[in-house]
Write a protein that holds these residues in place. Structure first.
Motif, PDB file in Angstrom:
ATOM      1  N   THR A  12       0.662  -1.038   0.003  1.00  0.00           N
ATOM      2  CA  THR A  12       0.010   0.117   0.046  1.00  0.00           C
ATOM      3  C   THR A  12       0.880   1.158  -0.165  1.00  0.00           C
ATOM      4  OG1 THR A  12      -1.472  -1.226   1.129  1.00  0.00           O
ATOM      5  CG2 THR A  12      -1.914   1.036   1.148  1.00  0.00           C
ATOM      6  N   TYR A  13       0.683   2.059  -0.922  1.00  0.00           N
ATOM      7  CA  TYR A  13       1.327   3.532  -0.840  1.00  0.00           C
ATOM      8  C   TYR A  13       0.627   4.409  -0.281  1.00  0.00           C
ATOM      9  CZ  TYR A  13       4.425   1.153  -4.612  1.00  0.00           C
ATOM     10  OH  TYR A  13       5.165   0.440  -5.163  1.00  0.00           O
ATOM     11  N   GLY A  14       0.983   5.185   0.380  1.00  0.00           N
ATOM     12  CA  GLY A  14       0.125   6.264   1.193  1.00  0.00           C
ATOM     13  C   GLY A  14      -0.613   5.654   2.207  1.00  0.00           C
ATOM     14  N   PRO A  41      -2.136  -4.804 -17.226  1.00  0.00           N
ATOM     15  CA  PRO A  41      -2.123  -3.382 -17.735  1.00  0.00           C
ATOM     16  C   PRO A  41      -1.115  -2.549 -16.930  1.00  0.00           C
ATOM     17  CG  PRO A  41      -4.348  -4.052 -16.796  1.00  0.00           C
ATOM     18  CD  PRO A  41      -3.351  -5.345 -16.874  1.00  0.00           C
ATOM     19  N   SER A  42      -0.979  -1.200 -17.249  1.00  0.00           N
ATOM     20  CA  SER A  42      -0.345  -0.411 -16.710  1.00  0.00           C
ATOM     21  C   SER A  42      -0.919   0.003 -15.213  1.00  0.00           C
ATOM     22  CB  SER A  42      -0.143   0.950 -17.306  1.00  0.00           C
ATOM     23  OG  SER A  42       0.467   2.204 -16.832  1.00  0.00           O
ATOM     24  N   GLY A  43      -0.437  -0.007 -14.294  1.00  0.00           N
ATOM     25  CA  GLY A  43      -0.928   0.272 -13.021  1.00  0.00           C
ATOM     26  C   GLY A  43      -1.443  -1.011 -12.312  1.00  0.00           C
ATOM     27  N   LYS A  46       2.702  -4.489 -11.577  1.00  0.00           N
ATOM     28  CA  LYS A  46       3.727  -5.312 -11.950  1.00  0.00           C
ATOM     29  C   LYS A  46       5.154  -4.766 -11.589  1.00  0.00           C
ATOM     30  CE  LYS A  46       2.858  -4.365 -16.328  1.00  0.00           C
ATOM     31  NZ  LYS A  46       1.829  -3.583 -16.355  1.00  0.00           N
ATOM     32  N   SER A  47       5.367  -3.538 -11.659  1.00  0.00           N
ATOM     33  CA  SER A  47       6.703  -2.908 -11.124  1.00  0.00           C
ATOM     34  C   SER A  47       6.913  -3.258  -9.536  1.00  0.00           C
ATOM     35  CB  SER A  47       6.695  -1.280 -11.261  1.00  0.00           C
ATOM     36  OG  SER A  47       7.119  -1.206 -12.821  1.00  0.00           O
ATOM     37  N   THR A  48       5.809  -3.116  -8.727  1.00  0.00           N
ATOM     38  CA  THR A  48       5.707  -3.065  -7.583  1.00  0.00           C
ATOM     39  C   THR A  48       6.088  -4.684  -6.968  1.00  0.00           C
ATOM     40  OG1 THR A  48       4.265  -1.401  -7.094  1.00  0.00           O
ATOM     41  CG2 THR A  48       4.499  -2.823  -5.327  1.00  0.00           C
ATOM     42  N   LEU A  50       7.502  -6.785  -9.048  1.00  0.00           N
ATOM     43  CA  LEU A  50       9.160  -6.955  -9.420  1.00  0.00           C
ATOM     44  C   LEU A  50      10.227  -6.336  -8.413  1.00  0.00           C
ATOM     45  CD1 LEU A  50       8.129  -8.258 -11.876  1.00  0.00           C
ATOM     46  CD2 LEU A  50      10.120  -7.393 -13.058  1.00  0.00           C
ATOM     47  N   GLN A  51       9.747  -5.299  -7.856  1.00  0.00           N
ATOM     48  CA  GLN A  51      10.664  -4.457  -6.899  1.00  0.00           C
ATOM     49  C   GLN A  51      10.552  -5.235  -5.523  1.00  0.00           C
ATOM     50  OE1 GLN A  51       9.650  -0.290  -6.668  1.00  0.00           O
ATOM     51  NE2 GLN A  51       9.879   0.160  -8.764  1.00  0.00           N
ATOM     52  N   ILE A  52       9.552  -5.853  -5.029  1.00  0.00           N
ATOM     53  CA  ILE A  52       9.511  -6.474  -3.950  1.00  0.00           C
ATOM     54  C   ILE A  52      10.055  -7.913  -3.995  1.00  0.00           C
ATOM     55  CG2 ILE A  52       7.803  -7.940  -2.485  1.00  0.00           C
ATOM     56  CD1 ILE A  52       5.942  -5.632  -2.615  1.00  0.00           C
ATOM     57  N   PHE A  92      16.199  -3.165 -16.860  1.00  0.00           N
ATOM     58  CA  PHE A  92      15.077  -2.172 -16.605  1.00  0.00           C
ATOM     59  C   PHE A  92      14.768  -1.668 -18.022  1.00  0.00           C
ATOM     60  CE2 PHE A  92      18.444  -2.156 -13.101  1.00  0.00           C
ATOM     61  CZ  PHE A  92      17.360  -1.943 -11.836  1.00  0.00           C
ATOM     62  N   GLN A  93      13.433  -0.767 -18.124  1.00  0.00           N
ATOM     63  CA  GLN A  93      13.065  -0.408 -19.351  1.00  0.00           C
ATOM     64  C   GLN A  93      14.142   0.750 -19.649  1.00  0.00           C
ATOM     65  OE1 GLN A  93       8.885   0.608 -18.289  1.00  0.00           O
ATOM     66  NE2 GLN A  93       9.495   2.571 -19.040  1.00  0.00           N
ATOM     67  N   ASN A  94      14.698   1.514 -18.936  1.00  0.00           N
ATOM     68  CA  ASN A  94      15.641   2.716 -19.321  1.00  0.00           C
ATOM     69  C   ASN A  94      16.872   2.009 -19.351  1.00  0.00           C
ATOM     70  OD1 ASN A  94      13.304   4.353 -19.711  1.00  0.00           O
ATOM     71  ND2 ASN A  94      13.401   4.749 -17.904  1.00  0.00           N
ATOM     72  N   ALA A 168      13.304  -8.502 -15.091  1.00  0.00           N
ATOM     73  CA  ALA A 168      13.225  -7.540 -15.847  1.00  0.00           C
ATOM     74  C   ALA A 168      11.745  -6.902 -16.038  1.00  0.00           C
ATOM     75  CB  ALA A 168      13.874  -8.090 -17.479  1.00  0.00           C
ATOM     76  N   ASP A 169      11.859  -5.516 -15.606  1.00  0.00           N
ATOM     77  CA  ASP A 169      10.718  -4.735 -15.448  1.00  0.00           C
ATOM     78  C   ASP A 169      10.448  -4.122 -17.003  1.00  0.00           C
ATOM     79  OD1 ASP A 169       8.495  -3.547 -14.713  1.00  0.00           O
ATOM     80  OD2 ASP A 169       9.299  -2.500 -13.204  1.00  0.00           O
ATOM     81  N   GLU A 170       9.599  -4.517 -17.669  1.00  0.00           N
ATOM     82  CA  GLU A 170       9.245  -3.966 -19.001  1.00  0.00           C
ATOM     83  C   GLU A 170      10.398  -3.796 -19.797  1.00  0.00           C
ATOM     84  OE1 GLU A 170       5.839  -2.543 -20.176  1.00  0.00           O
ATOM     85  OE2 GLU A 170       4.907  -2.881 -18.332  1.00  0.00           O
ATOM     86  N   PRO A 171      11.246  -4.698 -20.096  1.00  0.00           N
ATOM     87  CA  PRO A 171      12.449  -4.580 -20.858  1.00  0.00           C
ATOM     88  C   PRO A 171      12.400  -4.044 -22.070  1.00  0.00           C
ATOM     89  CG  PRO A 171      12.194  -6.857 -20.492  1.00  0.00           C
ATOM     90  CD  PRO A 171      11.083  -6.028 -19.874  1.00  0.00           C
TER      91      PRO A 171
HETATM   92  P1  ADP Z   1       5.382   1.078 -15.203  1.00  0.00           P
HETATM   93  O1  ADP Z   1       3.947   1.558 -15.412  1.00  0.00           O
HETATM   94  O2  ADP Z   1       6.059   1.251 -16.588  1.00  0.00           O
HETATM   95  O3  ADP Z   1       5.778   0.046 -14.600  1.00  0.00           O
HETATM   96  P2  ADP Z   1       5.505   3.355 -13.804  1.00  0.00           P
HETATM   97  O4  ADP Z   1       6.012   4.712 -14.589  1.00  0.00           O
HETATM   98  O5  ADP Z   1       4.115   3.283 -13.221  1.00  0.00           O
HETATM   99  O6  ADP Z   1       6.403   2.364 -14.471  1.00  0.00           O
HETATM  100  O7  ADP Z   1       6.525   3.475 -12.664  1.00  0.00           O
HETATM  101  C1  ADP Z   1       7.913   3.757 -12.775  1.00  0.00           C
HETATM  102  C2  ADP Z   1       8.304   4.058 -11.097  1.00  0.00           C
HETATM  103  O8  ADP Z   1       7.712   5.140 -10.600  1.00  0.00           O
HETATM  104  C3  ADP Z   1       8.151   2.683 -10.297  1.00  0.00           C
HETATM  105  O9  ADP Z   1       9.188   2.738  -9.438  1.00  0.00           O
HETATM  106  C4  ADP Z   1       6.808   3.172  -9.525  1.00  0.00           C
HETATM  107  O10 ADP Z   1       7.120   2.582  -8.119  1.00  0.00           O
HETATM  108  C5  ADP Z   1       6.834   4.575  -9.267  1.00  0.00           C
HETATM  109  N1  ADP Z   1       5.647   5.062  -9.397  1.00  0.00           N
HETATM  110  C6  ADP Z   1       4.650   4.652 -10.148  1.00  0.00           C
HETATM  111  N2  ADP Z   1       3.506   5.388  -9.977  1.00  0.00           N
HETATM  112  C7  ADP Z   1       3.749   6.349  -9.040  1.00  0.00           C
HETATM  113  C8  ADP Z   1       3.137   7.340  -8.364  1.00  0.00           C
HETATM  114  N3  ADP Z   1       1.499   7.415  -8.368  1.00  0.00           N
HETATM  115  N4  ADP Z   1       3.624   8.015  -7.386  1.00  0.00           N
HETATM  116  C9  ADP Z   1       4.824   7.852  -6.937  1.00  0.00           C
HETATM  117  N5  ADP Z   1       5.951   6.822  -7.690  1.00  0.00           N
HETATM  118  C10 ADP Z   1       5.049   6.076  -8.783  1.00  0.00           C
END
Ligand code: ADP
Ligand code: ADP
Length: 235
Positions: A12-14, A41-43, A46-48, A50-52, A92-94, A168-171
């Protein structure tokens, strides 16, 4: 044992009304030696995820993560950094290459942690660059390489310390379709040759056919483990 085991993983963020539930109670085992794809889908989280799994972030209290048999919750920040450097590889994607270093130096860089001397590190970096199709490009800096070539350098770098798992996060997100497909093929090839476990995330349905294990994420939940996913996948 699986290469990755997640139990009741939420993130949970925030807080309060502004809370974002990026992951909602994920239970997941990814088999060792397999090519696993986290799709959604985006959001969707997935990134979260992989980071965990990559020990770059921690789940909310109550969740457990075990990677390569190591319970990450028990590690302090230094031990987690050490675990990442020795047991994991990241793409990483970048690309995240160091712009002032050559391709060869970028691949050598993470090997400074290891036991070998400078000469054997250089030799291994050359071999890895050849394995990803960049023989002859060792002296180029990232700015002198195409996107696909940069991602090849990043894959060689990720493999430098013979990791147990490459994340590999969205490579392919910043590559055109053909180049992205070639990068997936390359990771697939390395997974088969080296037996290294790979997990990559994608929102692109056309890249998912490569998976031994396909995990679909939606709004922080696993909606569909692939019917092909069996305990023996990749074994
Ligand atoms: P993708 O959708 O390509 O996985 P994002 O652009 O969503 O990547 O996220 C890139 C980075 O920004 C990640 O480290 C993610 O945790 C962070 N991030 C994503 N959304 C938010 C947000 N609303 N506020 C702060 N950081 C975010
Ligand atoms: P994906 O990789 O599938 O695009 P993310 O894991 O980046 O998904 O994001 C999942 C959700 O969590 C999204 O709603 C995103 O905006 C949110 N999020 C990700 N990182 C952060 C962050 N650091 N702070 C706040 N919200 C975030």
């Amino acid at each position: 044992d699986p290469i990755a085991r997640l139990r009741r993983v939420s993130r949970t963020y925030g807080t309060g009304a502004a809370a974002v539930h990026a992951l909602r109670g994920i239970d997941l085992d990814l088999p060792r030696g397999a090519f696993s794809v986290i799709a959604g889908p985006s959001g969707s989280g997935k990134s979260t995820l992989l980071q965990i799994a990559g020990a770059l972030d921690r789940p909310d209290a109550g969740g457990g993560v075990e990677i390569d048999g190591v319970a990450l919750d028990a590690l302090d920040d230094d031990a987690r950094a050490d675990f990442r450097a020795r047991r994991l590889g990241f793409v990483f994607q970048n690309f995240n290459l160091l712009p002032v270093l050559t391709a060869l130096e970028n691949v050598e860089y993470p090997m400074q942690l290891g036991a070998g001397d400078a000469r054997s590190r250089r030799e291994r970096a050359r071999e890895l660059l050849a394995a990803v199709g960049l023989a002859g490009k060792e002296g180029r800096r990232p700015g002198e390489l195409s996107g696909g070539q940069r991602q090849r350098v990043a894959i060689a770098r990720a493999l430098a310390n013979s990791p147990a798992l490459v994340l590999a996060d969205e490579p392919t997100a910043n590559l055109d379709r053909a180049t992205g497909a070639a990068i997936i093929e390359l990771m697939r090839d390395m997974q088969r040759r080296l037996g290294t476990s790979f997990v990559f995330s994608s929102h692109d349905a056309q890249l998912m056919g490569h998976a031994d294990v396909l995990v679909l994420l939606e709004d922080g939940r696993v909606t569909a483990p692939d019917p092909r996913a069996t305990p023996a996948a990749g074994a």
